[in-house]
Design a protein around this motif. Sequence first.
Motif, PDB file in Angstrom:
ATOM      1  N   PHE A 157      -4.154  -0.090  -6.699  1.00 56.60           N
ATOM      2  CA  PHE A 157      -2.993  -0.073  -7.590  1.00 56.60           C
ATOM      3  C   PHE A 157      -1.958  -1.129  -7.202  1.00 56.60           C
ATOM      4  O   PHE A 157      -1.120  -1.527  -8.009  1.00 56.60           O
ATOM      5  N   LYS A 158      -2.020  -1.612  -5.957  1.00 55.10           N
ATOM      6  CA  LYS A 158      -1.003  -2.599  -5.551  1.00 55.10           C
ATOM      7  C   LYS A 158      -1.111  -3.886  -6.370  1.00 55.10           C
ATOM      8  O   LYS A 158      -0.125  -4.604  -6.530  1.00 55.10           O
ATOM      9  N   LYS A 159      -2.276  -4.169  -6.931  1.00 55.25           N
ATOM     10  CA  LYS A 159      -2.407  -5.333  -7.807  1.00 55.25           C
ATOM     11  C   LYS A 159      -1.501  -5.149  -9.035  1.00 55.25           C
ATOM     12  O   LYS A 159      -0.748  -6.053  -9.411  1.00 55.25           O
ATOM     13  N   SER A 160      -1.555  -3.948  -9.622  1.00 57.52           N
ATOM     14  CA  SER A 160      -0.726  -3.665 -10.801  1.00 57.52           C
ATOM     15  C   SER A 160       0.749  -3.586 -10.423  1.00 57.52           C
ATOM     16  O   SER A 160       1.617  -4.029 -11.176  1.00 57.52           O
ATOM     17  N   ASN A 162       0.837  -1.208   0.000  1.00 55.87           N
ATOM     18  CA  ASN A 162       0.000   0.000   0.000  1.00 55.87           C
ATOM     19  C   ASN A 162       0.870   1.255   0.000  1.00 55.87           C
ATOM     20  O   ASN A 162       0.587   2.240  -0.689  1.00 55.87           O
ATOM     21  N   GLY A 163       1.949   1.211   0.815  1.00 58.83           N
ATOM     22  CA  GLY A 163       2.865   2.355   0.906  1.00 58.83           C
ATOM     23  C   GLY A 163       3.521   2.637  -0.440  1.00 58.83           C
ATOM     24  O   GLY A 163       3.625   3.787  -0.877  1.00 58.83           O
ATOM     25  N   GLY A 164       3.966   1.558  -1.106  1.00 62.69           N
ATOM     26  CA  GLY A 164       4.578   1.711  -2.422  1.00 62.69           C
ATOM     27  C   GLY A 164       3.590   2.263  -3.427  1.00 62.69           C
ATOM     28  O   GLY A 164       3.888   3.187  -4.187  1.00 62.69           O
ATOM     29  N   ALA A 165       2.373   1.711  -3.419  1.00 58.64           N
ATOM     30  CA  ALA A 165       1.327   2.162  -4.341  1.00 58.64           C
ATOM     31  C   ALA A 165       1.005   3.629  -4.101  1.00 58.64           C
ATOM     32  O   ALA A 165       0.840   4.410  -5.041  1.00 58.64           O
ATOM     33  N   TYR A 166       0.960   4.014  -2.837  1.00 57.65           N
ATOM     34  CA  TYR A 166       0.621   5.402  -2.498  1.00 57.65           C
ATOM     35  C   TYR A 166       1.714   6.357  -2.943  1.00 57.65           C
ATOM     36  O   TYR A 166       1.437   7.450  -3.435  1.00 57.65           O
ATOM     37  N   ARG A 167       2.994   5.921  -2.777  1.00 55.76           N
ATOM     38  CA  ARG A 167       4.118   6.792  -3.180  1.00 55.76           C
ATOM     39  C   ARG A 167       4.105   7.018  -4.694  1.00 55.76           C
ATOM     40  O   ARG A 167       4.434   8.085  -5.177  1.00 55.76           O
ATOM     41  N   ILE A 168       3.723   5.968  -5.424  1.00 49.88           N
ATOM     42  CA  ILE A 168       3.719   6.072  -6.889  1.00 49.88           C
ATOM     43  C   ILE A 168       2.540   6.904  -7.364  1.00 49.88           C
ATOM     44  O   ILE A 168       2.690   7.821  -8.169  1.00 49.88           O
ATOM     45  N   ALA A 169       1.380   6.589  -6.848  1.00 46.23           N
ATOM     46  CA  ALA A 169       0.166   7.239  -7.370  1.00 46.23           C
ATOM     47  C   ALA A 169      -0.863   7.362  -6.260  1.00 46.23           C
ATOM     48  O   ALA A 169      -1.750   6.504  -6.137  1.00 46.23           O
ATOM     49  N   PRO A 170      -0.776   8.423  -5.461  1.00 47.79           N
ATOM     50  CA  PRO A 170      -1.715   8.600  -4.341  1.00 47.79           C
ATOM     51  C   PRO A 170      -3.177   8.587  -4.801  1.00 47.79           C
ATOM     52  O   PRO A 170      -4.053   8.112  -4.088  1.00 47.79           O
ATOM     53  N   GLU A 171      -3.402   9.082  -6.019  1.00 47.64           N
ATOM     54  CA  GLU A 171      -4.785   9.185  -6.497  1.00 47.64           C
ATOM     55  C   GLU A 171      -5.333   7.830  -6.948  1.00 47.64           C
ATOM     56  O   GLU A 171      -6.541   7.655  -7.093  1.00 47.64           O
ATOM     57  N   ALA A 172      -4.451   6.859  -7.135  1.00 41.80           N
ATOM     58  CA  ALA A 172      -4.899   5.570  -7.679  1.00 41.80           C
ATOM     59  C   ALA A 172      -5.594   4.705  -6.640  1.00 41.80           C
ATOM     60  O   ALA A 172      -6.390   3.840  -6.970  1.00 41.80           O
ATOM     61  N   GLY A 173      -5.277   4.944  -5.386  1.00 36.94           N
ATOM     62  CA  GLY A 173      -5.916   4.143  -4.336  1.00 36.94           C
ATOM     63  C   GLY A 173      -5.203   2.816  -4.110  1.00 36.94           C
ATOM     64  O   GLY A 173      -4.320   2.442  -4.882  1.00 36.94           O
ATOM     65  N   PRO A 174      -5.592   2.095  -3.062  1.00 39.15           N
ATOM     66  CA  PRO A 174      -4.911   0.829  -2.717  1.00 39.15           C
ATOM     67  C   PRO A 174      -5.071  -0.242  -3.797  1.00 39.15           C
ATOM     68  O   PRO A 174      -4.308  -1.205  -3.828  1.00 39.15           O
TER      69      PRO A 174
END
Lengths: 207, 94
Positions: A102-105, A88-100
């Motif tokens: 994004f961790k699937k991608s 979740n932290g990684g996903a948020y750092r990359i794209a905060p607007e994408a939501g959790p």
Amino acid sequence: MKFYHAGDKSKAACEQCKSLVTTTFAYRDVPFRHAKGQAKDLLVAVCDECGDVVSIPAQSTPAVREARNHALHSVEVKLPVPYVDMLNGGAYRIAPEAGPGFKKSLLAYYFRKYAQAPDLLEEAQIGQIASEIPLQRKAMKDLPIARLSFRYSGPVISDIDVLTDRLSINRTTLVACMARKVEQEIIEPEQPAELTTLRNIAAVVNA
Amino acid sequence: MSFRETKYLVIKALQKGEFQHEARNEIDDKNLLSTGEISTEEIIEVIDRCNGTHHSCSEHHFLESVKVHVLKRDDWYIKFYFIDPDTFFISVHK
């Protein structure tokens, strides 16, 4: 096509009874022999003597196919919450607007990155990380467990299979490894090397 | 039953959809016809290319009056038997 309905009768060879038996068509949940999962509410022929499922009519093939595709392409793991926090932290750092979501991608990106490049896999010491996971999980035993459930396309499942095979680990340990790599490569560095690439991917995925 | 008759009957069963797949309380996902990974048309094409040299048969292991047929052609392995009015596929794989 001969189309059976529940309650219709047929004949079949029953392995349990070791004889020719009459059968009645009924809906049953039937597991796969080689894949995890089952086909639910499948029309099958049931032995009138012992109740075993003895045959599957041709008309049930589309349902079997769909259930098998679903079973083959589902990835479900349970991990201590810190690993999910890393993703979740990684996903948020990359794209905060994408939501959790994004961790699937993000996971798919990491699976592909390492599955396609055995040298990179070795260089990144994924094997070493994998060997540390059991001890880490033991240290986290009192923490809550989170369930991750994704459906991936065939190519991503192939990447997962390549990695679990090459590293001789299961999918749960693989996801934990990738979470650790996200922590090392996305969360910890001030300027993650792949941040731009991953942001571009996020923009496309969330378009 | 001659090979010609066997070939005729199994192709007819596939064309008419009058067949079932053997199951023992589970789906044999290596039977590619049962999982839809190969179509009836494709399997008919394989069977159509078979002659007597691609065919063998033996007794069913507990139904003595039933013959189990095996066709091996182009790396395909197709195993089936007839219990009137249906044809039962045991294996369809490469």
